[in-house]
Design an enzyme around this catalytic site. Structure first.
Site, mmCIF file in Angstrom:
data_model
loop_
_atom_site.group_PDB
_atom_site.id
_atom_site.type_symbol
_atom_site.label_atom_id
_atom_site.label_comp_id
_atom_site.label_asym_id
_atom_site.label_seq_id
_atom_site.Cartn_x
_atom_site.Cartn_y
_atom_site.Cartn_z
ATOM 1 N N SER A 303 0.843 -1.195 0.000
ATOM 2 C CA SER A 303 0.000 0.000 0.000
ATOM 3 C C SER A 303 0.874 1.238 0.000
ATOM 4 C CB SER A 303 -0.872 0.029 1.253
ATOM 5 O OG SER A 303 -0.087 0.297 2.394
ATOM 6 N N ASP A 304 0.334 2.334 -0.504
ATOM 7 C CA ASP A 304 0.993 3.601 -0.239
ATOM 8 C C ASP A 304 0.847 3.872 1.261
ATOM 9 O OD1 ASP A 304 2.313 6.011 -0.339
ATOM 10 O OD2 ASP A 304 1.214 6.774 -2.071
ATOM 11 N N TRP A 305 1.618 4.821 1.742
ATOM 12 C CA TRP A 305 1.750 5.024 3.188
ATOM 13 C C TRP A 305 0.449 5.566 3.809
ATOM 14 C CZ3 TRP A 305 5.219 2.460 1.210
ATOM 15 C CH2 TRP A 305 6.398 2.115 1.840
#
Ligand code: BGC
Length: 815
Positions: A303-305
């Site tokens: 996932s992106d952060w």
């Protein structure tokens, strides 16, 4: 301007939203937006809806990954359920992303580091030219070399995973804050850049992470708005939804990511925003359907952060690793909570998630690890990373990290040389009149602009700064400079060879508001070099497309009195240049974000040591208002799901739009001058495949999708000649015009080949372009296949998208 749209979230929940978007741009003084949503339109499809694609396909360990896959299977068989949860959940630690070690199995954990132009959280590392800069080289070898050199630095610092490269944003909107991290507003050029960069990174031993998948075309409302007084999951407004139809998805946004899968990228980072109604990191159509099934992706999706918005749904939707993770309680704050972690253990124990799905997540994570030999003698994480990591400082660590490696290792090697070369080769010469360039040993040089001098704001670009050279953008895609050679410093050094007078004026306000003849002595300089900059950063879209800090007024002021005004821009990308046709502006160079050797590389071009060969990876329009597809910036309603971005322009972004609407532009996509001249002749198109049926043969899926799509079916050649009197390189470009039988909405022409060629004066060389089946196909939404349309194609080769010299016609499909 309200619009009512019916859409489906996660393929499960139907909702009706009122979507009023105001695009009047009143807050944007000169760049008024013209895009207006149709009033009260009901959208029931074909997009704004994301069907469920379940279950998540298991990796199969095809091709080269077979042995590594078997090792990963063995590894996962030894794990306890808690260890499994650890393997798929990030933890605060020394790197931007961390997977903890499992010492009893000799697994040292994983260190994930930004980003696309440098290992960011590091000392003694290089800052390379940005994506947009290196794309301007149109040079496959340099793209690879940069990827490789970057990979070497990540590895030497102990980072297993490089959060690079970027194909999303692709460049739908000229204003998007992160376009410069990516490559070009074109899927073909971006696709090649992705492939070369990924192969470079991975040949050096580090895992590549193409990002952000997919539809990540603006910064505004990329994340939800949370209730500051509410619980951790209390959302006031969900993130923007990029609503993209199936054909546009395939032919534009998915295209370069397909190259990335084909290049065997280890991992993919899913995007923050929603896609057709569901969050990109739990969008099963995108992750399971497009990426894992259609493209045969064998690696893992991280996932992106903070981009994970559910546990079970994300896991089933195809997400394999949650970053940055944390304790394992529901949460939104990076590093504090996670929908994964302990929740994975619970979900498996109570039967909500099948353990085999978790095993597949780990197999996907470990296969590239073994494939790249990261289990053998991999350097340890440099402890300096922990000191520099503001994202998860030591005080936030929950788990133990044993940092025994040597501190502050210098990993730069001789990369400065490559960076200098890259940026010089990437510089785009937009105008050159009265033989202004190259400079001919000028005796009196005046330098103007706040971009020319020393960077006054320290090592990391965190915000825009008035004084100092701008050589990289901001946010997670920036780099930490160990030094930066400013243009002023480099010009002073070089001008000594000619015993020249170098005077400089670095205050834009002073230049813009004074008569420059009162500033310089004793007479009009031989050359007036004006350095301008344009800032862009993650988290914000650009407010305007002009250069920053009164740059236009600076140029006008200098050009009023200096008849040899040479303008150099250091910019994130698209700038409108209202002074481009000013008779005293004799030359314009777009240097983008060049990295640490900024000054040296521009001096190389200015003085002719390097003959410029850069070409624009986007279009420079005449007016800011000429661009379509602005970001969605303002809502007049506050419903939870109201942030919708309809990609109604479909395939018509950048030059495809300007061509389709016949809009004249200042400098077109692919444009770039040289100190010499070139000609093209003798086009020849030869069919390579014996017969070309419209429908591709259904071959077993390999990374990149159906291998038949990647088969060369035509070879096109042209002769390119250097018709001038100095050595130089150029980039012949091939554009395809599809036959009339292709469905409506097909752009007038699309880039499908390019090749950089270096030639001595008078030298002529044959340049070849291999056209693959995908290059001559459109995505058929009915059969869900790439089809070669019947009828005559026009292949045009030239030096830009609007400077086409040779034409060949082919009819691949016989009826
Ligand atoms: C960015 C990613 C980056 C991550 C870690 C996110 O905000 O969108 O590109 O890799 O942060 O820094």
């Amino acid at each position: 301007m309200a619009r009512v749209a019916q859409f489906v979230v996660s393929g499960l929940l139907a909702a009706t939203v009122a979507n009023g978007q105001s695009f009047d741009g009143t807050s944007r003084s000169e760049d008024a937006f013209s895009y207006v949503q149709p009033e009260n339109t009901t959208i029931l499809g074909p997009y704004g809806h994301s069907p469920a694609v379940l279950p998540s396909p298991n990796a199969t360990g095809t091709g080269e990954w077979k042995e590594a896959y078997a090792k990963a299977q063995e590894f996962v068989a030894k794990l306890t359920i808690d260890e499994k949860a650890d393997m798929v959940t990030g933890q605060p630690g020394p790197c931007v992303g961390n997977i903890v070690a499992i010492p009893r199995l000799g697994f040292p954990g994983l260190c994930l580091q930004d980003g696309p132009l440098a290992i960011r959280v590091a000392d003694y590392a290089s800052v390379f030219a940005a994506g947009v800069t290196v794309a301007s080289t149109w040079d496959r070898d340099l793209l690879y070399e940069r990827g490789y050199a970057m990979g070497q630095e990540f590895k030497a610092k102990g980072a297993h995973v490089a959060l690079s490269p970027v194909a999303g944003p692709l460049g739908r909107s000229a204003y998007a804050g992160r376009n410069w991290e990516g490559f070009a507003a074109d899927p073909y050029l971006t696709g090649v850049a992705m492939e070369k960069t990924i192969r470079g990174h991975q040949d050096a031993g580090v895992q590549a992470t193409p990002k952000h998948f997919i539809g990540n075309e603006q910064e505004t409302q990329r994340n939800p708005t949370y209730n500051p007084n509410g619980t951790l999951t209390d959302v006031i407004q969900e993130a923007l939804s990029s609503n993209i139809d199936d054909r546009t998805m395939h032919e534009l946004y998915l295209w370069p990511f397909a190259n990335a899968v084909r290049a065997q990228a280890a991992s993919f980072m899913c995007a923050y925003q929603r896609l057709n109604g569901s969050y990109a990191c739990e969008n099963s159509k995108a992750l399971n359907g497009l990426l894992k099934e259609e493209l045969g992706f064998q690696g893992y999706v991280m996932s992106d952060w903070g981009g994970t918005h559910s546990g079970v749904s994300s896991i089933e939707g195809g997400l394999d690793m949650n970053m940055p993770g944390g304790l394992g309680a529901y949460g939104k704050t990076p590093g504090v909570g996670s929908f994964f972690g302990k929740n994975v253990t619970y979900a498996v124990n109570n039967g909500t998630v099948d353990e085999s799905r978790v095993d597949d997540m780990i197999i996907r994570i470990m296969t590239p690890y073994y494939w790249l030999g990261q289990d053998e003698d991999y350097p340890e994480v440099d402890p300096s990373s922990a000191d520099l990591n503001t994202f998860s400082p030591r005080s936030t660590w929950i788990r133990e990290f044993n940092l025994t490696g040597e501190r502050s290792r210098d990993v730069r090697g001789d990369h400065a040389e490559l960076i200098r070369k890259l940026a010089a080769e990437a510089t785009v010469l937009l105008k050159n009149e009265k033989q202004a360039l190259p400079l001919k040993a000028p005796k009196n040089i005046a330098i103007f602009g706040n971009d020319a001098g020393e960077n006054t704001m320290g090592a990391v670009n965190e915000a825009t700064f008035e004084f100092g050279n701008l050589a990289a953008g901001g946010g997670s895609g920036t780099g930490r400079f160990t030094y930066l050679v400013s243009p002023l410093e480099a010009i002073k050094t070089r001008a000594k060879e000619d015993d020249a007078l170098v005077q400089y004026f670095l205050n834009n306000t002073q230049i813009a508001t004074n008569n420059v003849t009162d500033l310089w002595v004793p007479a009009t300089p031989d050359a007036c070099l004006v350095f301008l900059k344009t800032w862009a950063e993650e988290g914000a879209d650009r407010e305007h497309l002009t250069v920053d800090y009164n740059g236009n007024e600076v140029v006008e002021s200098v050009a009023k009195s200096c008849n040899n005004t040479i303008v150099i821009t250091h910019s994130s990308g698209i700038n409108v240049l209202p002074w481009a046709n000013h008779p005293n502006v004799t030359a314009i160079l777009a240097a983008h974000y060049p990295g640490q050797e900024a000054g040296n590389s521009i001096v190389d071009v200015l003085y002719g040591d390097v003959n410029p060969a850069g070409h624009l990876p986007y279009t420079i329009a005449k007016n800011a208002t000429d661009y379509n597809a602005p970001p969605t910036t303002e809502l007049s309603t506050d419903g939870t799901h109201d942030w919708q971005s309809w990609f109604d322009e479909k395939l018509e972004i950048d030059y495809r739009y300007f061509d389709a609407k016949n809009i004249s532009v200042q400098y077109e996509f692919g444009f770039g001058l040289s100190y010499t001249t070139f000609s093209i002749s003798d086009i020849n198109a030869e069919q390579v495949a014996e017969s070309i049926p419209s429908i591709p043969e259904d071959q077993p899926i390999q990374p990149g999708g159906n291998p038949a799509l990647w088969e060369t079916i035509y070879n096109v050649t042209v002769a390119v000649t250097n018709s001038g009197d100095v050595k130089g390189a150029t980039v012949p470009q091939l554009y395809v015009t599809f036959p009339d039988s292709t469905p409506e909405g097909t752009p007038p022409k699309q880039l499908r080949g390019f090749e950089k060629v270096s030639l001595a004066p008078g030298e002529s060389r044959t340049v070849g372009f291999e056209l693959m089946r995908r290059d001559l196909s459109y995505w058929d939404i009915v059969s869900q296949k790439w089809l070669v349309p019947e009828g005559e194609f026009v292949l045009s080769v030239g030096f830009s998208s609007r400077d086409l010299k040779e034409v060949a016609k082919i009819t691949p499909v016989s009826v």
